[in-house]
Design a protein around this motif. Sequence first.
Motif, PDB file in Angstrom:
ATOM      1  N   VAL A  93       0.851  -1.194   0.000  1.00 12.44           N
ATOM      2  CA  VAL A  93       0.000   0.000   0.000  1.00 12.44           C
ATOM      3  C   VAL A  93       0.885   1.242   0.000  1.00 12.44           C
ATOM      4  N   PRO A  94       0.375   2.354  -0.523  1.00 13.98           N
ATOM      5  CA  PRO A  94       1.162   3.594  -0.512  1.00 13.98           C
ATOM      6  C   PRO A  94       1.552   3.994   0.915  1.00 13.98           C
ATOM      7  N   GLY A  95       2.663   4.665   1.022  1.00 11.96           N
ATOM      8  CA  GLY A  95       3.154   5.133   2.317  1.00 11.96           C
ATOM      9  C   GLY A  95       4.644   5.321   2.275  1.00 11.96           C
ATOM     10  N   GLY A  96       5.246   5.428   3.436  1.00 12.91           N
ATOM     11  CA  GLY A  96       6.691   5.602   3.487  1.00 12.91           C
ATOM     12  C   GLY A  96       7.156   5.909   4.891  1.00 12.91           C
ATOM     13  N   ARG A  97       8.374   6.341   4.978  1.00 17.02           N
ATOM     14  CA  ARG A  97       8.991   6.580   6.279  1.00 17.02           C
ATOM     15  C   ARG A  97       8.518   7.886   6.910  1.00 17.02           C
ATOM     16  N   VAL A  98       8.443   7.833   8.223  1.00 17.69           N
ATOM     17  CA  VAL A  98       8.126   9.009   9.024  1.00 17.69           C
ATOM     18  C   VAL A  98       9.427   9.767   9.250  1.00 17.69           C
ATOM     19  N   MET A  99       9.354  11.085   9.213  1.00 17.44           N
ATOM     20  CA  MET A  99      10.535  11.917   9.466  1.00 17.44           C
ATOM     21  C   MET A  99      10.639  12.245  10.955  1.00 17.44           C
ATOM     22  N   LEU A 100      11.850  12.527  11.372  1.00 16.56           N
ATOM     23  CA  LEU A 100      12.085  12.946  12.749  1.00 16.56           C
ATOM     24  C   LEU A 100      11.255  14.191  13.049  1.00 16.56           C
ATOM     25  N   HIS A 101      10.578  14.209  14.180  1.00 12.68           N
ATOM     26  CA  HIS A 101       9.718  15.311  14.646  1.00 12.68           C
ATOM     27  C   HIS A 101       8.455  15.486  13.801  1.00 12.68           C
ATOM     28  N   GLU A 102       8.023  14.423  13.134  1.00 18.35           N
ATOM     29  CA  GLU A 102       6.813  14.465  12.316  1.00 18.35           C
ATOM     30  C   GLU A 102       5.774  13.512  12.905  1.00 18.35           C
ATOM     31  N   LYS A 103       4.547  13.962  13.015  1.00 18.17           N
ATOM     32  CA  LYS A 103       3.464  13.092  13.448  1.00 18.17           C
ATOM     33  C   LYS A 103       3.196  12.075  12.348  1.00 18.17           C
ATOM     34  N   SER A 104       2.826  10.875  12.745  1.00 18.21           N
ATOM     35  CA  SER A 104       2.596   9.826  11.749  1.00 18.21           C
ATOM     36  C   SER A 104       1.446  10.184  10.798  1.00 18.21           C
ATOM     37  N   GLU A 105       0.395  10.826  11.284  1.00 20.63           N
ATOM     38  CA  GLU A 105      -0.700  11.253  10.401  1.00 20.63           C
ATOM     39  C   GLU A 105      -0.209  12.249   9.355  1.00 20.63           C
ATOM     40  N   ASP A 106       0.646  13.167   9.785  1.00 19.07           N
ATOM     41  CA  ASP A 106       1.212  14.144   8.841  1.00 19.07           C
ATOM     42  C   ASP A 106       2.104  13.443   7.825  1.00 19.07           C
ATOM     43  N   ALA A 107       2.851  12.451   8.278  1.00 14.59           N
ATOM     44  CA  ALA A 107       3.694  11.679   7.361  1.00 14.59           C
ATOM     45  C   ALA A 107       2.841  10.961   6.328  1.00 14.59           C
ATOM     46  N   MET A 108       1.707  10.439   6.770  1.00 17.37           N
ATOM     47  CA  MET A 108       0.809   9.732   5.858  1.00 17.37           C
ATOM     48  C   MET A 108       0.309  10.668   4.766  1.00 17.37           C
ATOM     49  N   LYS A 109      -0.150  11.842   5.155  1.00 15.70           N
ATOM     50  CA  LYS A 109      -0.627  12.816   4.174  1.00 15.70           C
ATOM     51  C   LYS A 109       0.495  13.237   3.226  1.00 15.70           C
ATOM     52  N   ARG A 110       1.684  13.479   3.771  1.00 19.59           N
ATOM     53  CA  ARG A 110       2.827  13.901   2.962  1.00 19.59           C
ATOM     54  C   ARG A 110       3.195  12.826   1.943  1.00 19.59           C
ATOM     55  N   GLU A 111       3.245  11.589   2.390  1.00 20.16           N
ATOM     56  CA  GLU A 111       3.622  10.499   1.483  1.00 20.16           C
ATOM     57  C   GLU A 111       2.632  10.351   0.332  1.00 20.16           C
ATOM     58  N   ILE A 112       1.351  10.512   0.614  1.00 14.60           N
ATOM     59  CA  ILE A 112       0.347  10.406  -0.454  1.00 14.60           C
ATOM     60  C   ILE A 112       0.513  11.546  -1.461  1.00 14.60           C
ATOM     61  N   VAL A 113       0.788  12.743  -0.969  1.00 14.10           N
ATOM     62  CA  VAL A 113       1.037  13.867  -1.882  1.00 14.10           C
ATOM     63  C   VAL A 113       2.280  13.582  -2.722  1.00 14.10           C
ATOM     64  N   GLU A 114       3.362  13.114  -2.092  1.00 13.73           N
ATOM     65  CA  GLU A 114       4.607  12.832  -2.817  1.00 13.73           C
ATOM     66  C   GLU A 114       4.415  11.736  -3.858  1.00 13.73           C
ATOM     67  N   GLU A 115       3.685  10.685  -3.497  1.00 15.95           N
ATOM     68  CA  GLU A 115       3.561   9.531  -4.385  1.00 15.95           C
ATOM     69  C   GLU A 115       2.470   9.691  -5.442  1.00 15.95           C
ATOM     70  N   LEU A 116       1.341  10.309  -5.063  1.00 18.74           N
ATOM     71  CA  LEU A 116       0.188  10.341  -5.957  1.00 18.74           C
ATOM     72  C   LEU A 116      -0.263  11.744  -6.358  1.00 18.74           C
ATOM     73  N   SER A 117       0.349  12.774  -5.764  1.00 20.47           N
ATOM     74  CA  SER A 117      -0.018  14.165  -6.037  1.00 20.47           C
ATOM     75  C   SER A 117      -1.490  14.442  -5.750  1.00 20.47           C
ATOM     76  N   ILE A 118      -2.009  13.802  -4.710  1.00 21.09           N
ATOM     77  CA  ILE A 118      -3.383  14.044  -4.267  1.00 21.09           C
ATOM     78  C   ILE A 118      -3.383  14.277  -2.760  1.00 21.09           C
TER      79      ILE A 118
END
Length: 155
Positions: A39-64
């Motif tokens: 499934v889409p996703g990726g690594r969490v960054m230091l000092h990043e909430k996991s929910e924010d990482a999830m949203k960021r990864e979807i934008v990076e991977e799918l541009s949505i």
Amino acid sequence: MDITFKTPAGRFNYRVGGLLIHEGKLLIMHDENQPYYYVPGGRVMLHEKSEDAMKREIVEELSIEVNVKRMLWVDENFFVEDTLKEQFHEICFFYLLELKDNEILKNGDEFVVNENGKKHTYYWKSFDELQDINVYPLFLKEKIANLPFYIEHIS
């Protein structure tokens, strides 16, 4: 900085994975050099909430953009990665996601995205179709049809 590090005993990853479900189909992806789907996703960054990482990864991977509905699973996973043959200790938070709009659906049941020179092929697969393919994590095949209302710990 991604929360991942390598040791002589193997690699540690802290990551997120997102479940986008539409009309009984799950969006999964495949990299051109990998023998498995995920499934889409990726690594969490230091000092990043996991929910924010999830949203960021979807934008990076799918541009949505997506809404995060709820966390489904916390997975403590120990495995040898198929391609790298490297031992992993991975903590992954899996989230149920919701599309903010339906634009991505216009791409059809199979589409390719080039992310920084890396080719990802995405597929909308029915829950039944998942049973016949090599999709990770393996527990998805069993649990996808009956998503939990409360967070489940998987190890």
